[in-house]
Enzyme design. Structure first.
Site, mmCIF file in Angstrom:
data_model
loop_
_atom_site.group_PDB
_atom_site.id
_atom_site.type_symbol
_atom_site.label_atom_id
_atom_site.label_comp_id
_atom_site.label_asym_id
_atom_site.label_seq_id
_atom_site.Cartn_x
_atom_site.Cartn_y
_atom_site.Cartn_z
ATOM 1 N N THR A 242 0.833 -1.192 0.000
ATOM 2 C CA THR A 242 0.000 0.000 0.000
ATOM 3 C C THR A 242 0.868 1.242 0.000
ATOM 4 O O THR A 242 2.093 1.165 0.140
ATOM 5 C CB THR A 242 -0.923 -0.005 1.239
ATOM 6 O OG1 THR A 242 -1.907 1.022 1.116
ATOM 7 C CG2 THR A 242 -0.145 0.207 2.528
ATOM 8 N N ASN A 243 0.250 2.377 -0.184
ATOM 9 C CA ASN A 243 0.866 3.672 0.066
ATOM 10 C C ASN A 243 0.301 4.179 1.381
ATOM 11 O O ASN A 243 -0.839 3.858 1.705
ATOM 12 C CB ASN A 243 0.478 4.671 -1.028
ATOM 13 C CG ASN A 243 1.266 4.485 -2.303
ATOM 14 O OD1 ASN A 243 2.210 3.706 -2.363
ATOM 15 N ND2 ASN A 243 0.870 5.213 -3.314
ATOM 16 N N ILE A 244 1.034 5.020 2.067
ATOM 17 C CA ILE A 244 0.509 5.577 3.305
ATOM 18 C C ILE A 244 -0.319 6.815 2.977
ATOM 19 O O ILE A 244 0.155 7.725 2.308
ATOM 20 C CB ILE A 244 1.655 5.901 4.272
ATOM 21 C CG1 ILE A 244 2.331 4.596 4.695
ATOM 22 C CG2 ILE A 244 1.134 6.663 5.484
ATOM 23 C CD1 ILE A 244 3.581 4.789 5.511
#
Ligand code: CTP
Ligand code: CA
Length: 222
Positions: free
Chosen positions: A33-35
């Site tokens: 994921t991306n934050i």
């Protein structure tokens, strides 16, 4: 920035917004994921709704309350986000891509939990995800497209280049250290006239500043 926006500023317009991260499954319990907290995208949805727009908010996995009066579509992966956006974009006059879309996803998703084996590492093969914003901006009759760019350095250079590459009238840039996860941010707006820094402020105030700039650009177009 603090000036109140006129209540009907975006009346009669449909604004489509993506927000939050995407999660790309590796197996049933793991993913990449991306934050992204989703706070900036949700603040923009609230701001657009407050000035009369019909708002559709396509949200990745975040823990935030749905803004009042906003239609929310929850998704997990970039592929799901793209499908939801393409379904909703038909009558949208404005598209704002705030989501931190994962650029890559695992080439294969394991149906079962991957077991640790041997004493060494694990190699994952990744494939590139579609660029939702670039795809919307390249539609035959595209909505007014606004991009976001969170960079760790060279903000002016990277943000301006991104705006031109994706053919966006407007892009909002910020340095990661100024915004991520928190309640406030410091952004710079980039358009064909140049760069327009907004003062550091709460994400709600910044959303108001972006909406004011966007509405002025829409008004100039007509
Ligand atoms: N975006 C998108 N779909 C993607 C990747 C990005 O819609 N697959 C959108 C984001 O929502 C944002 C803008 O494109 O509005 C810029 O995202 P960013 O990650 O900064 O740009 P990339 O083109 O992915 O470039 P890079 O990550 O290499 O900096
Ligand atoms: Ca990216």
């Amino acid at each position: 920035l603090a000036a109140a926006l006129s209540p009907g500023l975006l009346a009669g317009r449909h604004v489509l917004i993506t927000a939050g991260p995407t999660l790309e499954a590796i197996d049933p319990v793991r993913g990449i994921t991306n934050i992204s907290s989703g706070k900036m995208g949700f603040a923009l949805a609230r701001a657009c709704r407050r000035v009369g727009a019909r708002v559709t908010l396509v949200a990745g996995p975040v823990s935030l309350a749905t803004p009042r009066g906003v239609e929310r579509i929850d998704v997990v992966s970039a592929a799901q986000m793209r499908d939801a956006v393409l379904r909703a974009v038909g009558d949208a006059g404005v598209f704002i891509g705030v989501a931190a879309v994962a650029d890559y996803r695992p080439a294969e998703v394991s149906e079962h939990k991957i077991k640790k084996s041997g004493g060494s590492g694990l190699a994952l093969e990744l494939v590139q995800n579609p660029d939702i914003l670039a795809e919307v901006a390249a539609l035959p009759n595209p909505p007014f497209c606004v991009g976001f760019a969170a960079e760790s350095r060279n903000l002016d250079e990277y943000a301006s280049a991104k705006r031109l590459k994706k053919r966006l009238p407007l892009l909002v840039g910020n340095l990661i250290q100024d915004g991520m996860g928190g309640e406030s941010n410091r952004v710079v707006l980039y358009d064909e006239l140049g760069r327009h820094p907004l003062p550091a402020a709460s994400k709600d105030e910044i959303a108001g500043g972006i909406v004011a700039h966007l509405a002025a650009m829409l008004a100039n177009k007509q």
